[in-house]
Design a protein around this motif. Structure first.
Motif, short mmCIF file in Angstrom:
data_model
loop_
_atom_site.label_atom_id
_atom_site.label_comp_id
_atom_site.label_asym_id
_atom_site.label_seq_id
_atom_site.Cartn_x
_atom_site.Cartn_y
_atom_site.Cartn_z
N PRO A 1 0.82 -1.23 0.00
CA PRO A 1 0.00 0.00 0.00
C PRO A 1 0.85 1.27 0.00
O PRO A 1 0.45 2.28 -0.60
CB PRO A 1 -0.81 -0.13 1.29
N THR B 1 1.67 3.33 -3.18
CA THR B 1 0.68 4.20 -3.79
C THR B 1 1.24 5.60 -3.97
O THR B 1 1.72 6.22 -3.01
CB THR B 1 -0.59 4.25 -2.93
N SER C 1 -4.21 -1.32 -3.25
CA SER C 1 -5.27 -1.45 -2.25
C SER C 1 -6.02 -2.75 -2.48
O SER C 1 -6.17 -3.20 -3.61
CB SER C 1 -6.23 -0.27 -2.33
#
Length: 121
Positions: A87, A90, A120
């Motif tokens: 994550p 990102t 995600s």
């Protein structure tokens, strides 16, 4: 005029893979180095990986062993294979090239417009 066109990216799952591509176009004489940088919301732009015309690579510690940068000198293109996504990967990913032109042999930095990568579940 030089353009760096990015493609790929999008939505990936944790542990998954994505691939970014970048192609440089214009009256390019020679590209010295190409690379990828990223900028997450509220953070500064940071280096992800770079590659020279000879194939020497450099990676941020946070992506070593997970990301691989490669290059096609004949096509003025660079690629970023992103595996084992997290994550925290990102960000908006920007292609960068250090190059000169037939009309101006001074090497300069050029940037793409950026490609969103979201990791995600």
């Amino acid at each position: 005029q030089v353009q760096l066109g990015e493609s790929g990216g999008g939505l990936g799952q944790p542990g998954g893979s994505l691939r970014l591509s970048c192609a440089a176009s214009g009256s390019i004489l020679r590209i010295s180095a190409m690379g990828w940088f990223r900028q997450a919301p509220g953070k500064e732009r940071e280096l992800v990986a770079t590659i020279t015309s000879g194939g020497s690579t450099n990676y941020a510690d946070s992506v070593k062993g997970r990301f691989t940068i490669s290059r096609d000198n004949a096509k003025n293109a660079a690629f970023l294979q992103m595996n084992s996504l997290k994550p925290e990967d990102t960000a908006v990913y920007y292609c960068n090239a250090v190059l000169n032109l037939y009309t101006n042999t001074v090497y300069r930095n050029y940037w793409g417009r950026g490609a969103q990568v979201t990791v995600s579940s």
